[in-house]
Structure formats: C-alpha cells, structure tokens
Design a protein around this motif. Structure first.
Motif, PDB file in Angstrom:
ATOM      1  N   ARG A 147     -56.689  -0.198  16.939  1.00  0.00           N
ATOM      2  CA  ARG A 147     -57.667  -0.230  18.020  1.00  0.00           C
ATOM      3  C   ARG A 147     -58.868   0.635  17.709  1.00  0.00           C
ATOM      4  O   ARG A 147     -59.889   0.538  18.372  1.00  0.00           O
ATOM      5  N   GLY A 148     -58.714   1.480  16.727  1.00  0.00           N
ATOM      6  CA  GLY A 148     -59.727   2.501  16.489  1.00  0.00           C
ATOM      7  C   GLY A 148     -61.016   1.987  15.889  1.00  0.00           C
ATOM      8  O   GLY A 148     -62.089   2.433  16.225  1.00  0.00           O
ATOM      9  N   GLY A 149     -60.922   1.038  15.020  1.00  0.00           N
ATOM     10  CA  GLY A 149     -62.126   0.648  14.283  1.00  0.00           C
ATOM     11  C   GLY A 149     -63.094  -0.121  15.156  1.00  0.00           C
ATOM     12  O   GLY A 149     -62.871  -0.318  16.352  1.00  0.00           O
ATOM     13  N   ALA A 150     -64.166  -0.567  14.606  1.00  0.00           N
ATOM     14  CA  ALA A 150     -65.143  -1.384  15.320  1.00  0.00           C
ATOM     15  C   ALA A 150     -64.404  -2.582  15.889  1.00  0.00           C
ATOM     16  O   ALA A 150     -63.549  -3.158  15.243  1.00  0.00           O
ATOM     17  N   SER A 151     -64.696  -2.911  17.144  1.00  0.00           N
ATOM     18  CA  SER A 151     -63.945  -3.986  17.771  1.00  0.00           C
ATOM     19  C   SER A 151     -64.149  -5.247  16.956  1.00  0.00           C
ATOM     20  O   SER A 151     -65.260  -5.607  16.559  1.00  0.00           O
ATOM     21  N   SER A 152     -63.050  -5.888  16.692  1.00  0.00           N
ATOM     22  CA  SER A 152     -63.162  -7.052  15.821  1.00  0.00           C
ATOM     23  C   SER A 152     -62.458  -8.232  16.449  1.00  0.00           C
ATOM     24  O   SER A 152     -61.589  -8.086  17.294  1.00  0.00           O
ATOM     25  N   VAL A 153     -62.882  -9.363  16.052  1.00  0.00           N
ATOM     26  CA  VAL A 153     -62.305 -10.602  16.554  1.00  0.00           C
ATOM     27  C   VAL A 153     -60.978 -10.824  15.834  1.00  0.00           C
ATOM     28  O   VAL A 153     -60.872 -10.609  14.639  1.00  0.00           O
ATOM     29  N   SER A 154     -59.976 -11.278  16.591  1.00  0.00           N
ATOM     30  CA  SER A 154     -58.688 -11.537  15.944  1.00  0.00           C
ATOM     31  C   SER A 154     -58.837 -12.698  14.969  1.00  0.00           C
ATOM     32  O   SER A 154     -59.772 -13.497  15.058  1.00  0.00           O
ATOM     33  N   GLN A 155     -57.888 -12.775  14.053  1.00  0.00           N
ATOM     34  CA  GLN A 155     -57.991 -13.803  13.021  1.00  0.00           C
ATOM     35  C   GLN A 155     -57.992 -15.201  13.634  1.00  0.00           C
ATOM     36  O   GLN A 155     -58.783 -16.059  13.265  1.00  0.00           O
ATOM     37  N   THR A 156     -57.086 -15.417  14.608  1.00  0.00           N
ATOM     38  CA  THR A 156     -57.027 -16.756  15.192  1.00  0.00           C
ATOM     39  C   THR A 156     -58.299 -17.051  15.989  1.00  0.00           C
ATOM     40  O   THR A 156     -58.786 -18.184  16.003  1.00  0.00           O
ATOM     41  N   ALA A 157     -58.851 -16.021  16.657  1.00  0.00           N
ATOM     42  CA  ALA A 157     -60.097 -16.261  17.400  1.00  0.00           C
ATOM     43  C   ALA A 157     -61.222 -16.591  16.435  1.00  0.00           C
ATOM     44  O   ALA A 157     -62.037 -17.491  16.695  1.00  0.00           O
ATOM     45  N   ALA A 158     -61.266 -15.888  15.317  1.00  0.00           N
ATOM     46  CA  ALA A 158     -62.292 -16.183  14.314  1.00  0.00           C
ATOM     47  C   ALA A 158     -62.110 -17.604  13.800  1.00  0.00           C
ATOM     48  O   ALA A 158     -63.080 -18.354  13.624  1.00  0.00           O
ATOM     49  N   GLY A 159     -60.835 -17.971  13.608  1.00  0.00           N
ATOM     50  CA  GLY A 159     -60.567 -19.328  13.138  1.00  0.00           C
ATOM     51  C   GLY A 159     -61.003 -20.364  14.145  1.00  0.00           C
ATOM     52  O   GLY A 159     -61.556 -21.418  13.796  1.00  0.00           O
ATOM     53  N   GLU A 160     -60.784 -20.071  15.421  1.00  0.00           N
ATOM     54  CA  GLU A 160     -61.181 -21.043  16.449  1.00  0.00           C
ATOM     55  C   GLU A 160     -62.693 -21.216  16.475  1.00  0.00           C
ATOM     56  O   GLU A 160     -63.205 -22.338  16.609  1.00  0.00           O
ATOM     57  N   LEU A 161     -63.402 -20.115  16.316  1.00  0.00           N
ATOM     58  CA  LEU A 161     -64.870 -20.192  16.283  1.00  0.00           C
ATOM     59  C   LEU A 161     -65.336 -21.090  15.146  1.00  0.00           C
ATOM     60  O   LEU A 161     -66.218 -21.942  15.312  1.00  0.00           O
ATOM     61  N   LEU A 162     -64.712 -20.890  13.978  1.00  0.00           N
ATOM     62  CA  LEU A 162     -65.080 -21.702  12.814  1.00  0.00           C
ATOM     63  C   LEU A 162     -64.766 -23.168  13.078  1.00  0.00           C
ATOM     64  O   LEU A 162     -65.528 -24.062  12.714  1.00  0.00           O
TER      65      LEU A 162
END
Lengths: 548, 215, 317
Positions: free
Chosen positions: C207-222
C-alpha cells in the motif's frame, strides 16, 4: 643387446628431413606428430584465454577486462579447448600413431584422407582464430539462439564456419579408424585380442560418425539464420529457440564422450603395464566403451531440464543419464581391481593413470548430481557444472593424454624423458588442478552463475583460491613441454620396449620404420599376456630392417 | 589393361581387402550423410507438426510438375548409373563411358530444372529474408517452410554437384582404361553415393511438394 | 574476504530444505565412493609395489559375481537418486492452489515484475513469507534464466512463450537473484534481490508506494483501449466469442484440434490470431504484434483470467 645406442637405422623420422616430406606425408605416424604440434599450440592458446579469465575473477568487480572481452574469452576458451584440443588430442595423436601398429597394419585404410583430415583441421582452426583475432565471438561455445542468431554483434558466421569445417576432420578420422579396425587387423588379431585402447577409439569413432553431422547442420542453420533472417529459431517469426538446443546437444553430449573415451583407453593400457597384470574384466571394459557411446546418444536432454521441455522428457533423460554412468563405474572398478596382487611401478604414466582414476571418480560422481532432476534445478548453469566438466575434461582427459604421451614417448621418439621431472610435473598438475576446481563446486552450490565476469563480494575468497590453483596448474603444464622437448636432443635412447609392455607396437624398434612391420605379425596370444611374458625382458621377435 | 591399377595400395595386403575397405568406408560415409540430412528432416518435422496449415499452403506454391519431372530424371539417372556399374563388370569401356555420361547429363538436367525453380521463387518473392512476401496470416511460418525448402534442396543440390564431379573423374578414368571386370570398385562405390543422393530426393519430394495436394 | 567465508547458501524456501536433503544424500554416496576408490588404489599401490625388477605376479581370478555386484549396487543407489530427484522435480513443477500470481518479464538486462495488486518493480521482488508465489515469465529478447540460490529455484525464461516457476519463502531476508543463462554483455549485471517480508510488512509495502492500478484493472483498460471489447462482447453478440471463463477452457479450432486456453494460447492468439482460428468463427481478428508489449500482454491475460463464467462480472482485486 646390452647397450642401446641411439637409433641410427632408418625409421619414420629420419627417412627424410624436408618440409615437403612432412607436409605431404601419408605416414600415419608423421600425421600424428603434425596433430601433436597443432593441438599443443591450440592448448596453450586456450590456456592463455583461461588464464586471463581467472585473473579477471580475482576481484568481485571483475574489471581487469571489459565485459565484452570477458564474454569473448570464455567463448574462445571453450571452442579452442573442445574443438581444437580435446576432441582431436588422443585420437589425432595417439590414435593415428598407434592404431595401425596395435593391430599389426602398415598404415590406416585411407592414408591420403588421413592427411586431408589434418589439413581440414588446420583450415577450421584458421577460420576460428581469424574470428578470434578480428573481434571474437561472445555467444558461449553453445551458441544458444536467439542470442547467437539475431542479437550478438560478433563474428558468429565466421566462427561457426570454422567449427563446421573442423567437424569434417573428426568425421573423416572416425571413418578412417573404423574401416582400419574392421578391415586391417593382422591374422590372429580377433576382436577380443585387441588392446582396449582400440575398443575405446572404435567407440569414439562411432560417435564421430553419427554425432558430428548433426552439429554440422545445427551450425549451418545458425549461419543461414544470421545471413538471411530465416526465422527458424526466431520466436518473432514463429521459430523455436529450444529446437536449436535439441539439435546442438544431440551432438554435443556425445561429444563429451569423444573427449573421455580415448583417455579411458589410455588408462586401460597403462594400468596393466605398470601392474604387470592382465586387465581385470577385459570383456566388461570393452563393452562398457561401446555402451557409453550408444547410451551417450540418448541423454542430451539433461542439458535442458530447466529450459522448457516437458517434465516427462526430463524424467526420461534423467533415467538414461544415470544408466550411462554405470559402464563408467564398471571401468573404474575394473582398473582398481587390476592393481590387486599386481606389481605396481610408480612411473610417470602410472601416476597420470592414478590421477585419472581419482579425478574421474569425483567428476563422474558429480555428474550424478546433475542427472538428478531436483538438484540440477539449483546447480544448472552455475560453477558446479564448470567444476564437474573440468574434472572430467582436464582432471581426467588431459591427464590421460599426458599419461599416454609419456608412455608412448619412447616409441614415438626413440628417447626417454627424464623420469624425475615427469613425476614432479604430474604431482604439480594434480595439486594445481584440485586447488583450481574444487572450490568451484562450493561456489556453484552457493549460486555463482557461469559466464559472469563479476560477482557478489562474498564469493571472492573461493575465486582467489581457484586462481591460485590455476597458476600452479599453468606451471605444471609448462614443465612437460620443456623436458619433453629437451629429451628430443638429450634424452637417453629408449630401445624397443623400455616398459616391458605387451602389445604389437612394442615389438618394433623405437622409433619404428615407416612400414611399421617388415613382416606382417601373426597374433597368437591373448591381450595383456603379462603372466606368460618373461617379466622385464624384451621379447625376442623384433622385426628389424637390415641396417642401411 | 593397365597393370598398375590392379596392384593394391601399400597399406593393404590384397586387392580384395582394399575393395572391402572402400565399400565399408562409403557405407560409413553415407551413414554420416543420413545424420546430416536427418537433422534437417527433424527440424522440418517439428515445424510441420506445429504449423500444418501454413506448411500446406506454402507447399502449394512449389511447382509440382517440375519437381515430379526431376524425380523421374533422378530415377532414370540411377538406372543409367546401375547400367554403368554393370558394364564395368563386363569390362565394356564404351558402355561404361556412355552410361556415366548419361548419368551426368541427367544430373545436369536435374540441376537445371532446380535452378529454374529457384529463379521462379526469387521472382515471386518466396526466398526467405527481407523481400519475402506471403499472404497473411501465414507470412512468418511460411517463411520457415521456405527456409527448410531452400536449405534442404540446396544441400541436396550441392551433393549432386559433388556427385557430378565424381562421375566426371570416373569418365576420365574409364577413358584411360583403368577399369577391369575384376577391378572397378570406384565405379561401384560412386554408384552407391549416387543412389544415396537419389534416395534423399525421393524423401524430399513428397515432404516438400506433396503436402495436402490431394485436396 | 576470508572472514565470514560462505560455504553453503541460505535455505529460505520449502523447496530448498527438500533439495538440500537430496543433495546431502548425493554427497554422502560420493564421499563413500571417493574414499573407497582412493583408499583401495592407495592401498593396492603401496601393498603391491614392485619390489624387484623381474617380479612377475600371478594372474588373479576375475569372479563374475564381483562384476555384477559393482554394477548392480551403484545402479541401485542411482535408482534412489533418480526417483527422489524426479519426485522433487514434480514438486517444483506444480504450484499449490492459492498462489500469488506474479508476472515476470526478463529483458536485456533487467527483471521486471508486476504484482497482481499493481505495483511494479525492477530488479527487486518483494514477497510475503510463507505464501506460495507463482511466477509467469517471458523474455522480450533472448533466453534469460531466473535463479534464486536461496530458494534453489531456476527456470529459463524464453522469448515467445510463457514459463512458470513457483516458490514459498520460509525466512525473511534479502536474497540474491541472478540471471543464469548467458544473455549478452550485461549478463553478470542482470542481478537483483528477492526481499521476503513478514505479511504485515508486506501489506504495508504494497500500500505504501504510489497508488497503482491492479494488474487486472490495467488489463481491462487495455482490453477496451485496444478495441478487443468491440468484438469480444460479454453477451456473445460480437463478431468474436465472449471471453467469459475462457481461461483454462478447452477450445476447438477450425483444424479440428482441441487446445486448452492457457496463458500461452491466449498470448499466441493475440499476436498471431490467424494461426489458430476458433471453430465457428471467421478469420478476421487482426494481429496486435508490435502494438502491445510483453508486460501489457500479461496484464490482459490477468484480466482474462479474472473473467468468471457469469456474464460480465469480474472480480476487482
């Protein structure tokens, strides 16, 4: 004869001194010496590459040479040592010199082809050295695709051409040896009266014949891929990089048996002679050589356990790899048993034979670690593998070669080498070798990968030990070069059979006449008939030419 | 009849031993050739199994009439070669030369037709490399087919050229009367090589030209 | 360098302990045989050394039983090695259920990781201790090899296909990661670390790093951005089949062959759709070669894996 004077009668060496008589010779004994000269040269070139590598590895930063240079060094070290030293060494030198003599023939079946083999060897060497001198090759001697076929910016095509060419030297030599052994044995020399050296060279020739062409085609395909971007091994074009590994290792695994079988054959000659006893289990040793050659063709996938072949393929290759270890073990036990109740002499060749047995035992057992699927996952592509194969190729094969050179030196040159220096060098080599390579087993299990010019600092101590050993080993190798050369002028005259050994080659003068035997010998006794021989006394029926 | 050729080379005891050694040598050499071509056949098999449709489509671009003609040409050349060996066994000098020349001629016809096929392939952009063109979606994998096509038939053609050279040497030796009914091993052994090269083609032709032709 | 001289790697995974046991068996057998041969040779050489130049030993018998014994006994010891080793190999090839799926892309000369929750790392992989981790790996260029000595795992990473490996770390700490398949000039610097943390620290790190999109969410966007959703509609009305539940399902092709839609199939299908057309559908899917990177492929595949059979619903991580 009480005093043996230096041989003045005509022999294969003094029959002519012209350069042309050497470069156009068809005498198998002279061709053997042509090979001896060239492989010695290549050995020292390959050793220099290794020396620079080991110096670079003294420090974790590994900045003695640049990464590109180091990558070229390990590639050229492997190629030079494997294709231009180990593979041709015993077959080209001792095989060529001794096979006709041991079977009672005047020459090999195809003497001109024999000379052609040497020229092809030299041509391949020329291509490869040119590639080395003009920037080198950095793919590793294994040429894995797609790095070698697409990404590398080095002299791949020139190098694979050189190796392709030198492969034909092996093929033709193997062909020549097989026909010679089949068709030119003297009367009475049945298969089971042959010296075991012949059996092991026959097995080696089988591998030359059947394996080398597959290497040739693998190299052709890489060359074509690089030149024409065919896509056979390019995944972006539908190609399969793992296919290359299958084709490559199909040859290159049997190739390692090419590199060890002749050395085993030498040891099978040395142990009986210096125990003055027939070898224990002759038939078992003979068939072990053939088994190693045959089973050796079925284990190539053990180089690819983590490459991406199926688990079931891995299991098959693992099981077969264990199977191929059995005949090697049989040989070690038979050699050891030969010593039992023998009359053991500690001459230099015997010291090399002892070294071979010990180091081959270690090298062979560590091969089992690699055949074990679960363990290979960890040690594959680490220094553990490097240590394993150097125990076999250097600790065993090179020591077998040196043992054979020392044993047959009197026959080849008519001179004795200085025995004290011989023993000292053998000892230095043994100690230097172990110091160089044993730490590498530990480094490998710790996880140091192969082909790294730099490494984590905690690995330094073991690397320093290894480099120290390498410098001792280097000295050890220079000694024989020096005193063997010295003996050519100042060594004592040898006489026909200084070791009191059995075998047809010892029943000719030293050095032998060009035709080997004035009269075709007829063989009536079993091999290694030490018990029927008058111990220490040279046999009576030496075929002598009339003095010139 | 020239006598010098009837005496065995110095390393052999008898002429018979020399002949046997020559035969065994040629058989062993052919074994190495089997392994050499075998490597390419293995690679071909792997890719054909992986890309059956692509290979079938690519194969249809090959000129099967020319290929079949070449097959016939080579089979005839093996016949003339066998007849040459037979003639040598009867010491018929003119017949030996005639049949050998016929074999050479047929071999040259084969090479000529092959060359024609290659030229057509270049013109149709079917040589692998940057200029390769093939309808999608099989562009990549058809290139693999053509890589094997050129590599395998090219290697085969190279072996034919060597064979023609060997046959030419035999013609010269026959003209010089070097063969007798008892001593013509060179003709027989070269015949063995020629038949082998023929057999390799018999495998290459259906594997390369006849994939899926029945549809 | 002589202080703290390491002689054995740390044992930090469930596999490591098992593998070391087999390793020690091999060492024991080797030591026994080395000592046996060395001492026999030494003993015979000294005991039977030549005492007179004309000594002539009598031949000894060569009992067949001895030949058989020293062939069969080593073979028996090796059967144990084989079976045990194969058993371990199966263990190493079969990740348990519930493993965390991490994507790995090797390229000259770095390792790229993506966690399912989204964080991406280069040359460093943070993982929680005591949880199985399954790695799906590919290369962008040449063959590399993913090697963590402390876990005793290694797998070649091959371009053009996916390979998998798995481990379960047992000790927190930082462990060497090496590339162990020669891959060019930077091979020796293609190293990194696997950092094993206890679960609380790991959650904090995630949770600490820059908020990032989950892998599946990134995949859905693509999936939407590249136009996949225009043909592959969830209700099966598009020109292509619905991809709900596609992962792991058998698929029949126009050639009659049936294949399983695993990661490799999906990747191949996106890059070269014409090679394997699904039965009942026309060959009209365009290729995405050159339009999508290996990392993005892994994201789309993660997305596709998350599509369950129920229409349109997918689990957001």
């Amino acid at each position: 004869m009480n005093e043996i004077t230096v041989e003045r009668r005509q022999n294969y060496l003094n029959v002519s001194y012209t350069l042309k008589s050497w470069l156009l010779t068809t005498d198998h004994k002279r061709i053997a010496l042509l090979y001896l000269f060239s492989i010695t040269l290549f050995f020292f070139i390959g050793a220099v590459f290794a020396g620079v590598m080991r110096l670079n590895l003294l420090t974790p930063q590994g900045d003695l040479v640049r990464a590109e240079t180091y990558d070229t060094l390990f590639t050229m070290h492997g190629l030079t040592m494997i294709f231009f030293f180990l593979i041709p060494s015993i077959p080209g030198v001792l095989g060529n010199f001794l096979i006709p003599m041991m079977i009672g023939a005047r020459d090999v079946a195809f003497p001109r082809l024999n000379l052609a083999s040497w020229y092809i060897f030299m041509l391949g060497g020329l291509f490869t050295l040119t590639a080395a001198a003009t920037g080198g090759v950095d793919t590793g001697w294994t040429f894995y695709t797609p790095y070698s076929s697409i990404y590398s910016n080095s002299n791949v095509v020139l190098t694979v051409t050189g190796i392709f060419i030198v492969g034909f030297s092996s093929i033709l030599t193997g062909l020549n040896f097989m026909v010679t052994i089949h068709k030119m044995r003297a009367p009475g020399m049945t298969w089971f009266r042959l010296p075991l050296f012949i059996w092991s060279l026959y097995a080696t020739s089988l591998i030359f014949i059947l394996g080398t062409p597959v290497l040739a085609i693998s190299l052709v395909l890489i060359g074509l891929e690089r030149l024409f971007h065919l896509g056979i091994f390019d995944p972006r074009l539908g190609g399969d990089p793992i296919l290359f590994q299958h084709l490559f290792w199909f040859y290159s695994h049997p190739a390692v048996y090419v590199m060890i079988l002749p050395g085993m054959g030498v040891v099978s000659e040395l142990i009986p002679c210096f125990s003055r006893k027939r070898i224990f289990g002759y038939h078992f040793v003979a068939f072990s050589s053939l088994s190693i050659a045959v089973i050796g063709f079925l284990v190539w996938g053990h180089h690819m356990f983590v490459s991406g072949q199926s688990v079931y393929a891995g299991m098959a290759f693992s099981a077969l790899s264990f199977l191929v270890a059995v005949p090697s073990a049989i040989k070690v036990f038979n050699w050891t048993a030969t010593l039992y109740r023998g009359s053991i002499a500690f001459s230099t060749p015997m010291l090399y034979a002892f070294g071979f047995i010990g180091l081959f035992t270690i090298g062979g057992l560590t091969g089992l670690f690699l055949a074990t699927l679960g363990v290979d996952i960890h040690v594959h592509d680490t220094y553990f593998v490097i240590a394993h194969f150097h125990y076999i190729m250097v600790g065993s094969a090179v020591m077998g070669f040196l043992g054979g050179i020392h044993f047959w030196w009197p026959k080849i040159t008519g001179r004795l080498y200085p025995e004290g220096w011989g023993r000292l060098a053998a000892l230095i080599i043994f100690l230097g070798f172990n110091l160089t390579f044993f730490p590498q087993f530990i480094l490998g299990y710790l996880g140091m990968p192969r082909r790294y010019h730099m490494y984590p600092p905690e690995f330094q101590a073991l690397n320093v030990l290894s480099t120290a050993g390498a410098s001792i080993l280097g000295v050890g190798y220079l000694l024989p070069l020096a005193y063997l050369l010295w003996s050519l002028w100042y060594g004592k005259a040898a006489g026909a059979n200084p070791w009191g050994a059995t075998g047809l080659e010892w029943q000719t003068p030293s050095p032998p006449p060009t035709e080997n035997f004035e009269v075709v010998p007829v063989v009536t006794e079993e091999p290694y008939a030490y018990s029927t021989m008058e111990a220490g006394v040279v046999r009576e029926h030496i075929h002598q030419r009339a003095p010139v | 009849m020239s006598e010098s050729t009837s005496i065995n080379a110095h390393q052999f005891e008898t002429l018979e031993q020399q002949h046997e050694a020559g035969w065994l040598g040629m058989w062993i050499f052919l074994a190495t050739e089997v392994m050499f071509f075998g490597g390419m056949f293995a690679g071909y098999a792997v890719y054909r199994w992986s890309y059956p449709t692509a290979f079938a489509q690519a194969s249809r671009e090959l000129e099967v009439v020319l290929g079949a003609t070449n097959t016939l040409v080579l089979i005839c050349s093996s016949l003339t070669m066998a007849l040459a060996v037979h003639a040598a066994g009867r010491g018929e000098r003119k017949a030996i030369m005639g049949y050998l020349l016929a074999t050479i001629a047929l071999g040259m016809v084969f090479l000529g037709i092959k060359g024609l096929e290659y030229v057509h392939k270049f013109e149709h952009h079917l040589f692998p490399g940057s200029s390769f063109v093939f309808p999608t979606p099989f562009q990549r994998t058809a290139q693999i087919f053509f890589s094997f096509y050129f590599a395998m038939t090219g290697m085969h053609a190279l072996h034919m050229v060597v064979g023609v050279g060997l046959l030419t040497a035999l013609v010269i030796r026959a003209w010089r009367n070097e063969f007798t009914p008892q001593h013509h091993a060179a003709v027989e052994i070269t015949g063995l090589y020629w038949h082998f090269v023929d057999i390799v083609w018999i495998f290459l032709f259906p594997l390369l030209y006849l994939i899926d032709r029945h549809r | 360098m002589w202080r703290d001289l390491p002689l054995f790697p740390p044992e930090a995974s469930t596999y490591a302990a098992r593998e070391d046991a087999l390793f020690f068996y091999l060492v024991a057998v080797s030591v026994v045989f080395v000592l046996l041969i060395f001492s026999l040779v030494a003993f015979f050489a000294i005991r039977y050394r030549r005492r007179a130049p004309d000594e002539r030993p009598r031949p000894t018998r060569e009992p067949l039983a001895l030949e058989i014994a020293w062939s069969v006994i080593p073979l028996g010891l090796m059967v144990i090695m084989f079976v045990w080793g194969a058993h371990l190999f199966f263990y190493a090839s079969n990740p348990p259920a519930g493993a965390i799926e991490i994507s790995v892309v090797g390229k000259q000369w770095m390792w790229k990781f993506q966690h399912p929750e989204g964080p991406r790392e280069i040359d460093e992989l943070h993982v929680p201790v005591g949880v199985p981790i399954r790695l799906t790996m590919t290369s962008e260029d040449v063959i590399h090899s993913f090697f963590v000595p402390a876990f005793r795992i290694k797998r070649d990473v091959v371009p053009g296909r996916y390979v998998t490996a798995w481990f379960q770390a047992t000790k927190t700490g930082a462990y060497h990661l090496f590339c162990s398949q020669y891959c060019g000039t930077g091979h020796a610097s293609m190293t990194g670390q696997v950092i094993v943390m206890n679960p609380v620290d790991y959650e904090r790190w995630l949770r600490g790093g820059a908020s990032s999109v989950s892998q599946t969410a990134a995949g859905e966007l693509l999936f939407q951005r590249l136009g996949c959703s225009s043909c592959h509609k969830a209700d099966n009305t598009g020109r292509g089949p619905s991809l709900a539940g596609v992962f792991g399902r058998p698929v029949q092709l126009t050639t009659g062959q049936t294949v399983t839609a695993d990661e490799s199939y999906l990747r191949e299908h996106i890059l070269t759709p014409g090679q394997q057309v699904v039965a009942g559908y026309p060959r009209i899917m365009p290729t995405f070669k050159g339009l999508i990177s290996e990392d993005q492929l892994l994201q789309i595949i993660a997305y596709l894996k998350s599509l369950t059979g129920s229409e349109g619903a997918q689990a957001k991580q």
